[in-house]
Design a protein around this motif. Sequence first.
Motif, short mmCIF file in Angstrom:
data_model
loop_
_atom_site.label_atom_id
_atom_site.label_comp_id
_atom_site.label_asym_id
_atom_site.label_seq_id
_atom_site.Cartn_x
_atom_site.Cartn_y
_atom_site.Cartn_z
N HIS B 151 38.58 -22.83 -24.84
CA HIS B 151 38.72 -24.27 -24.72
C HIS B 151 39.20 -24.83 -26.05
O HIS B 151 38.73 -24.40 -27.10
CB HIS B 151 37.37 -24.91 -24.34
CG HIS B 151 37.49 -26.32 -23.87
ND1 HIS B 151 37.69 -27.36 -24.73
CD2 HIS B 151 37.48 -26.85 -22.62
CE1 HIS B 151 37.79 -28.48 -24.04
NE2 HIS B 151 37.66 -28.20 -22.75
N ASP B 159 36.22 -17.99 -25.33
CA ASP B 159 35.23 -18.53 -24.41
C ASP B 159 35.10 -17.72 -23.13
O ASP B 159 34.11 -17.85 -22.41
CB ASP B 159 35.58 -19.99 -24.06
CG ASP B 159 35.29 -20.92 -25.22
OD1 ASP B 159 34.23 -20.77 -25.85
OD2 ASP B 159 36.14 -21.76 -25.53
N MET B 181 37.86 -20.32 -12.52
CA MET B 181 37.02 -20.35 -13.73
C MET B 181 37.26 -21.62 -14.56
O MET B 181 36.33 -22.24 -15.04
CB MET B 181 37.29 -19.12 -14.59
CG MET B 181 36.83 -17.83 -13.94
SD MET B 181 37.20 -16.39 -14.95
CE MET B 181 35.89 -16.50 -16.17
N LEU B 182 38.51 -21.99 -14.72
CA LEU B 182 38.82 -23.06 -15.66
C LEU B 182 38.60 -24.44 -15.05
O LEU B 182 38.20 -25.37 -15.75
CB LEU B 182 40.25 -22.91 -16.17
CG LEU B 182 40.53 -21.55 -16.86
CD1 LEU B 182 41.97 -21.47 -17.35
CD2 LEU B 182 39.57 -21.29 -18.00
N TYR B 185 35.02 -25.01 -15.55
CA TYR B 185 34.48 -24.73 -16.88
C TYR B 185 33.86 -25.97 -17.52
O TYR B 185 32.82 -25.91 -18.15
CB TYR B 185 35.58 -24.16 -17.78
CG TYR B 185 35.06 -23.64 -19.10
CD1 TYR B 185 34.61 -22.33 -19.20
CD2 TYR B 185 34.98 -24.46 -20.21
CE1 TYR B 185 34.11 -21.85 -20.38
CE2 TYR B 185 34.47 -23.98 -21.41
CZ TYR B 185 34.04 -22.67 -21.50
OH TYR B 185 33.54 -22.20 -22.68
N LEU B 356 28.71 -15.86 -20.29
CA LEU B 356 29.47 -16.77 -19.42
C LEU B 356 29.10 -16.51 -17.96
O LEU B 356 29.27 -15.40 -17.45
CB LEU B 356 30.98 -16.57 -19.61
CG LEU B 356 31.87 -17.48 -18.75
CD1 LEU B 356 31.66 -18.96 -19.09
CD2 LEU B 356 33.34 -17.12 -18.92
N TYR B 358 28.56 -18.70 -13.89
CA TYR B 358 28.77 -19.90 -13.08
C TYR B 358 27.74 -19.94 -11.96
O TYR B 358 27.27 -18.89 -11.51
CB TYR B 358 30.17 -19.88 -12.46
CG TYR B 358 31.29 -20.14 -13.43
CD1 TYR B 358 31.70 -19.14 -14.32
CD2 TYR B 358 31.95 -21.35 -13.47
CE1 TYR B 358 32.73 -19.35 -15.22
CE2 TYR B 358 33.00 -21.58 -14.37
CZ TYR B 358 33.38 -20.58 -15.23
OH TYR B 358 34.40 -20.79 -16.11
N ARG B 368 29.73 -24.42 -14.63
CA ARG B 368 29.39 -23.41 -15.64
C ARG B 368 27.93 -23.58 -16.06
O ARG B 368 27.47 -24.70 -16.27
CB ARG B 368 30.31 -23.56 -16.85
CG ARG B 368 30.00 -22.60 -17.98
CD ARG B 368 31.16 -22.57 -18.95
NE ARG B 368 31.43 -23.85 -19.56
CZ ARG B 368 31.01 -24.22 -20.77
NH1 ARG B 368 30.29 -23.39 -21.51
NH2 ARG B 368 31.32 -25.41 -21.25
#
Lengths: 446, 412
Positions: B151, B159, B181-182, B185, B356, B358, B368
């Motif tokens: 990020h 990240d 994912m993004l 995020y 990491l 989710y 996240r």
Amino acid sequence: MYRFPKGFYTDVRIEDVFETAISVTNDNLDEKKETEYEAAFIRLFDGNRWFYSSTTNINSIQNEIDKLSEMADINDEILGNQIVKKFQVNEGEFYKFQEDDNVRNIDLNKKFEVISDYFDIVKECEYVKMWKANYVDLNIRKSFFSSKGSKLFFDYQKVGYRISWQLADGDERFDESFDVSANIFESIKNKRDEMKEQLDKSIYFLKNAVNVEPGKYTVVLSPLAAGVFAHESFGHKSESDFMLGDKTMREEWKIGKKVGSDILNIIDDGNLEGNGFVPFDDEGTRAQKTFLIKEGKLAGRLHSVETAVDLNEELTGNARAIDFEFEPIVRMTNTYIKEGDKTFDELISEIDKGILIDTISHGSGMSTFTIAPRIAYYIKNGKIDKPVKISVVTGNVFETLNEIDGLSDKLEILSFTLGGCGKMEQFPLPVGFGGPYVRVRNLNVQ
Amino acid sequence: MNKEIFQIINEEFSIKLANSKISSLRKKDIQKNAFRIYKDGFIGIAGSLGEIDEEFLEKKAVKALDNKIPYPYEITKNQCKTSSIGQDLISDEEFLKKTEELLDRLNKKHTDFTFSNSISKTRSVKFLRNDENTELVSELNYYETGIVFKHKNSKNIIDGFFGDEDIVYDTSRIEKMADMMLDNYNNELDFEDGEYPVVFLTMDTTGPLMKFIRDLHGMIFGTGSSLFSGRIGEKLFSENFTLLQSASYQDYEVIKHFFDNEGTFQENFTIPLIENGVLKRPYTDKKTSEMFDFELTGSADGDFDSVPNLNYETFVVKSSEKTVEEILGNRKAVIIFEASGGDFTPDGKYASPVQLSYLYEGGELIGRLPQLNINSHVYDIYGKDFLGVPKDSILGLRDKDGMVVNMEVSKI
């Protein structure tokens, strides 16, 4: 000499490699070999992109240069490119490991004798169910030529061994090892007493270790654990390729920023003996001693030519490749925490309830760093207490560096004989690491 | 006396990304050769790089017999097989163009992030021929994507990571994974400590599967230093838990050469190590198989010019007959994308930080999670807490993609 095409920067790294591997498991010889080869890595830069080729045919280097130049765009202004201007031009022969110091000149059977000296110790131990002895050495003679005029010849060498053992007693199991690593063959011999001591310690651990009560503890890291901690928690963050074009990181990691406690100094130095001894890096830059943290403040970072230009800083000699198949990227050399002023006993005596980590199996680091201990002990009322089994110790890097409140007064630089540092696809790179005993508050122990 | 030639050829074209741009292109064309001589129970090996000179290597291999390395095992006989995974790779130009287009789309869609690392296409050939009527040829043609993201406001050096390995260069699948994912995020969720279904994606051996690398190692197992030593035939784990060693693309999408460094391979390229919870066998090479009378699994590895030595091959946890929905019901699950640095104690206690992850609910990622700790024990992970590998996909990107285990999860 090579014909470097106009309109590009080009360099050629030729590696003349010699390596030995001997391996014995439970008294059975698994491996005993010497390998020699020559291979090359070629880089060409047009001011926009880099073009690389790795080849096992050193007679085809010119051909590879020409092929790479066909993929790139000719740049008449290439000599004015900031990256090209920044490259050092070094010439000369800098061979350090000559004659008897060169592992190429040592008989294979003498190398075998170094490890066979330990076989009786593990064979006679009733708790050792399996043992392994590995001897390895590596000597690389590197030649480096660039279109700017570098013509450099230097060498790299490491030698060492690991005696590892698997213990069992009833339902209890435990693995441990004894590592010796150096640059010169003569300095690795005759360590029987130390090895025996390590074996005895592991047996004591096997028979007496209790499961840890998870929680936050003040932890004393041995020089081995402290070195891995320095490498993982901060060393990787000092590798400037992570900062290319990144405004947030530049703001966050400004030189002079307070990042750790006042007693903390972390240094990277390719001139020191050890697995990270790299007199020139793989871009032909001389090794530097670089303070990463000085008295708790950010003091420097590690660079390749490209990152030094991007951040407008000086070269440090940290562009390294694991072998001829890869391009140099920013890597550590010998990274360590500088010693402090307390004795080991003073460090321990000031702790009511804590943990001493003696040996480890691995470590890692992103924003959370990890250390997986092998031998560890409780500390109670200022004294080392029972051995304790721990899965993992973790902490937030940004917070933990400020939690260091004590350093012992003796520095040790160490290396893993097998394995090394991994970064993306490039593993394992030989590095050195170390420190004194380091006391850290508030680490999460599970 | 027997003679054997062993070769590995790797041709690779790799595109490097830095700061969301293509920074470099790398070509590799590397051939590694070994000549092996077997005589009177010993092995001699000579290796070289580049074009092979058999006569020269044979002389060196004969000389290497002086090292007296025992190898009293029967070499592979009467096996001739050729196998290929993947078709012809696309051209360098097309590969570069598709990667530029992918990167362009990622940069336009996910403006909060920068991308780095590499994408490569590889042709790999493994070859073994000996004078006992054996010739084995395995060719792999595949694409490997490993994109690191960061990020733009993050103080971390990286990240997260998304990647893919397949025989087709499916940039739309890579893009979907990035989107998943993004897009989620920035939705940072709070987390309540407790027991959750935890999903470990792929066949990642840096997670809880790592225990089997050590404790199913034939030599460790046979010498009595494994947690599972002497327990072949015992039901140690859940009925639902089957652990395979596999090199099968057809059945499990594994991209691996079908034979090991001794020329051993399995019918259908797969063999169970644990089946329906019952410990069947450790993984072995010829030495450990003969030494301890274990079944030969074909797990000999090592450098091209080494005496073959034991190492684990790809582990696959067999999928169940249940769907994601049947396994999870309406429970929220923790999907792990990065959990590195954890480990087991010798007696099986497991702990790891999760860097990491989710939250997953109702068939999709919700947001996240903060950094977490996970804790369990090997006999619980694969025993009472093992929920299985769903027969369908959790993320919807591959046929099957995750192993679900109940675990204690807490915030760091």
